[in-house]
Design a protein around this motif. Structure first.
Motif, mmCIF file in Angstrom:
data_model
loop_
_atom_site.group_PDB
_atom_site.id
_atom_site.type_symbol
_atom_site.label_atom_id
_atom_site.label_comp_id
_atom_site.label_asym_id
_atom_site.label_seq_id
_atom_site.Cartn_x
_atom_site.Cartn_y
_atom_site.Cartn_z
ATOM 1 N N UNK A 178 45.927 -66.994 15.384
ATOM 2 C CA UNK A 178 44.992 -67.748 14.812
ATOM 3 C C UNK A 178 43.637 -67.623 15.418
ATOM 4 N N UNK A 179 42.544 -67.549 14.847
ATOM 5 C CA UNK A 179 41.166 -67.619 15.478
ATOM 6 C C UNK A 179 40.455 -68.825 14.847
ATOM 7 N N UNK A 180 39.931 -69.533 15.705
ATOM 8 C CA UNK A 180 38.925 -70.912 15.310
ATOM 9 C C UNK A 180 37.675 -70.372 15.853
ATOM 10 N N UNK A 181 36.559 -70.459 15.008
ATOM 11 C CA UNK A 181 35.182 -69.872 15.574
ATOM 12 C C UNK A 181 33.933 -70.801 15.404
ATOM 13 N N UNK A 182 33.496 -71.316 16.668
ATOM 14 C CA UNK A 182 32.372 -72.040 16.586
ATOM 15 C C UNK A 182 31.255 -71.251 17.051
ATOM 16 N N UNK A 183 31.432 -70.252 17.593
ATOM 17 C CA UNK A 183 30.433 -69.323 18.043
ATOM 18 C C UNK A 183 29.894 -68.156 17.358
ATOM 19 N N UNK A 184 29.906 -67.039 17.962
ATOM 20 C CA UNK A 184 29.901 -65.671 17.094
ATOM 21 C C UNK A 184 30.710 -64.689 17.225
ATOM 22 N N UNK A 185 31.429 -64.395 16.164
ATOM 23 C CA UNK A 185 32.693 -63.341 16.213
ATOM 24 C C UNK A 185 32.367 -62.077 15.375
ATOM 25 N N UNK A 190 42.692 -57.374 14.207
ATOM 26 C CA UNK A 190 43.289 -58.172 12.981
ATOM 27 C C UNK A 190 43.868 -59.528 13.659
ATOM 28 N N UNK A 191 43.714 -60.850 12.963
ATOM 29 C CA UNK A 191 44.049 -61.957 13.231
ATOM 30 C C UNK A 191 44.913 -62.549 12.252
ATOM 31 N N UNK A 192 45.812 -63.557 12.284
ATOM 32 C CA UNK A 192 46.466 -64.069 11.326
ATOM 33 C C UNK A 192 45.639 -64.937 10.093
ATOM 34 N N UNK A 193 45.233 -65.817 10.988
ATOM 35 C CA UNK A 193 44.339 -66.865 10.226
ATOM 36 C C UNK A 193 43.142 -67.109 10.714
ATOM 37 N N UNK A 194 42.189 -67.444 10.004
ATOM 38 C CA UNK A 194 40.718 -67.566 10.389
ATOM 39 C C UNK A 194 40.211 -69.283 9.848
ATOM 40 N N UNK A 195 39.661 -70.055 10.905
ATOM 41 C CA UNK A 195 38.874 -71.189 10.680
ATOM 42 C C UNK A 195 37.476 -70.942 11.175
ATOM 43 N N UNK A 196 36.623 -70.834 10.065
ATOM 44 C CA UNK A 196 35.330 -70.342 10.753
ATOM 45 C C UNK A 196 34.211 -71.507 10.575
ATOM 46 N N UNK A 197 33.711 -71.830 11.579
ATOM 47 C CA UNK A 197 32.466 -72.858 11.587
ATOM 48 C C UNK A 197 31.313 -72.589 12.493
ATOM 49 N N UNK A 198 31.378 -71.231 12.569
ATOM 50 C CA UNK A 198 30.151 -70.525 13.389
ATOM 51 C C UNK A 198 29.676 -69.427 12.517
ATOM 52 N N UNK A 208 42.117 -59.946 8.213
ATOM 53 C CA UNK A 208 42.582 -61.412 8.406
ATOM 54 C C UNK A 208 43.991 -61.306 7.546
ATOM 55 N N UNK A 209 45.174 -61.419 8.092
ATOM 56 C CA UNK A 209 46.398 -61.361 7.364
ATOM 57 C C UNK A 209 46.496 -62.709 6.469
ATOM 58 N N UNK A 210 46.080 -63.734 6.676
ATOM 59 C CA UNK A 210 46.649 -65.088 6.032
ATOM 60 C C UNK A 210 45.291 -65.549 5.410
ATOM 61 N N UNK A 211 45.491 -66.937 5.470
ATOM 62 C CA UNK A 211 44.078 -67.640 5.020
ATOM 63 C C UNK A 211 43.005 -67.546 5.967
ATOM 64 N N UNK A 212 41.915 -67.636 5.271
ATOM 65 C CA UNK A 212 40.402 -67.750 5.986
ATOM 66 C C UNK A 212 39.684 -68.799 5.252
ATOM 67 N N UNK A 213 39.262 -69.793 6.197
ATOM 68 C CA UNK A 213 38.446 -71.015 5.678
ATOM 69 C C UNK A 213 37.080 -70.997 6.341
ATOM 70 N N UNK A 214 35.973 -71.287 5.754
ATOM 71 C CA UNK A 214 34.798 -71.514 6.251
ATOM 72 C C UNK A 214 34.273 -73.007 6.046
ATOM 73 N N UNK A 218 28.588 -69.317 8.842
ATOM 74 C CA UNK A 218 28.184 -68.162 8.031
ATOM 75 C C UNK A 218 29.298 -66.909 8.177
ATOM 76 N N UNK A 219 29.582 -66.378 6.928
ATOM 77 C CA UNK A 219 30.493 -65.161 6.860
ATOM 78 C C UNK A 219 29.890 -63.853 6.467
ATOM 79 N N UNK A 220 29.999 -62.957 7.080
ATOM 80 C CA UNK A 220 29.825 -61.546 6.582
ATOM 81 C C UNK A 220 30.797 -61.058 6.302
ATOM 82 N N UNK A 221 31.530 -60.608 5.146
ATOM 83 C CA UNK A 221 32.866 -60.068 4.835
ATOM 84 C C UNK A 221 32.764 -58.754 4.444
#
Length: 227
Positions: A178-185, A190-198, A208-214, A218-221
């Motif tokens: 799992x990756x939780x982001x409040x900074x810059x990534x 590869x990660x299993x899941x993503x929770x992005x707030x950065x 991203x193998x599973x769920x990705x939430x924002x 900001x997300x550039x995909x």
């Protein structure tokens, strides 16, 4: 040519040796300092990081030439001459990691594994430190400070990583959970899941193998989601 093939470890190649004298009582409790010399001045450099093995540390009370007992905090505050490549051998449990300088690489040694001894171990990058970790990490770590962590290698599927505000993660690693982001990534691994707030960028090679939430980030995909 993909992003991974362009990686250049400039900080390690350009490192200049530094020696630092520790003032008693100024270090966090139970923090062992990476020190490859037997005298009182702290000098970094390349060597082996393991538990109860190589005497490459100053103790929290300033005693040089000590081993690392595990279940304690580590700090890298000075460089050695040339490369500063630290080879992790066996399981090493830490309660904290702190980098004050750029140029360190934590590499995979025989059965090497860096484990969080407690949930949410701080991995602090101060003074804009740029560090690479390619040894397998297991457990949960929070990347803090104002530096940049390059995460490479094959990671544990039990690794949960949080990037706090101000910190940057440049990810090439595979298999992390799992990756939780409040900074810059910037993710090219590869990660299993993503929770992005950065600020999150998934490159063409990123997965991203599973769920990705924002949530307000900001997300550039590009790359692959739900693989």
């Amino acid at each position: 040519m993909d992003r991974a093939s362009l990686r250049i470890h400039t900080p390690a190649l350009a490192a200049t040796a530094t020696a630092i004298a520790i003032i008693p009582g100024t270090l966090p409790a139970q923090e062992f300092i990476w020190d490859t010399t037997p005298d009182a001045a702290v000098v970094g450099g390349s060597g082996v990081l393991d538990e109860n093995g190589a005497p490459n540390f100053q103790s929290p009370t300033g005693v040089p030439n000590q081993t690392f007992p595990g279940n304690a905090a580590l700090a890298f505050i000075a460089l050695g001459p040339g490369a500063n490549n630290v080879t992790v051998e066996g399981t090493v449990a830490v309660t904290g990691l702190r980098f004050e300088v750029s140029g360190y690489n934590l590499w995979q040694g025989p059965s090497g594994r860096l484990v969080s001894a407690t949930p949410g171990v701080n991995l602090t990058l101060s003074n804009g430190a740029e560090v690479e970790i390619s040894v397998e990490m297991d457990g949960s770590f929070a990347v803090a400070g104002n530096g940049t962590l390059t995460l490479a290698g094959t990671q544990s599927d039990l690794l949960d990583l949080q990037v706090n505000g101000g910190a940057t993660l440049d990810a090439f690693a595979t298999n992390a959970n799992a990756l939780t982001n409040f900074g810059t990534v910037v993710n090219s691994g590869s990660f299993g899941i993503l929770n992005n707030q950065g600020n999150f960028t998934n490159t063409v090679g990123g997965v991203i193998r599973g769920n990705a939430t924002n949530s307000g980030g900001t997300m550039a995909l590009a790359g692959t989601f739900g693989a």
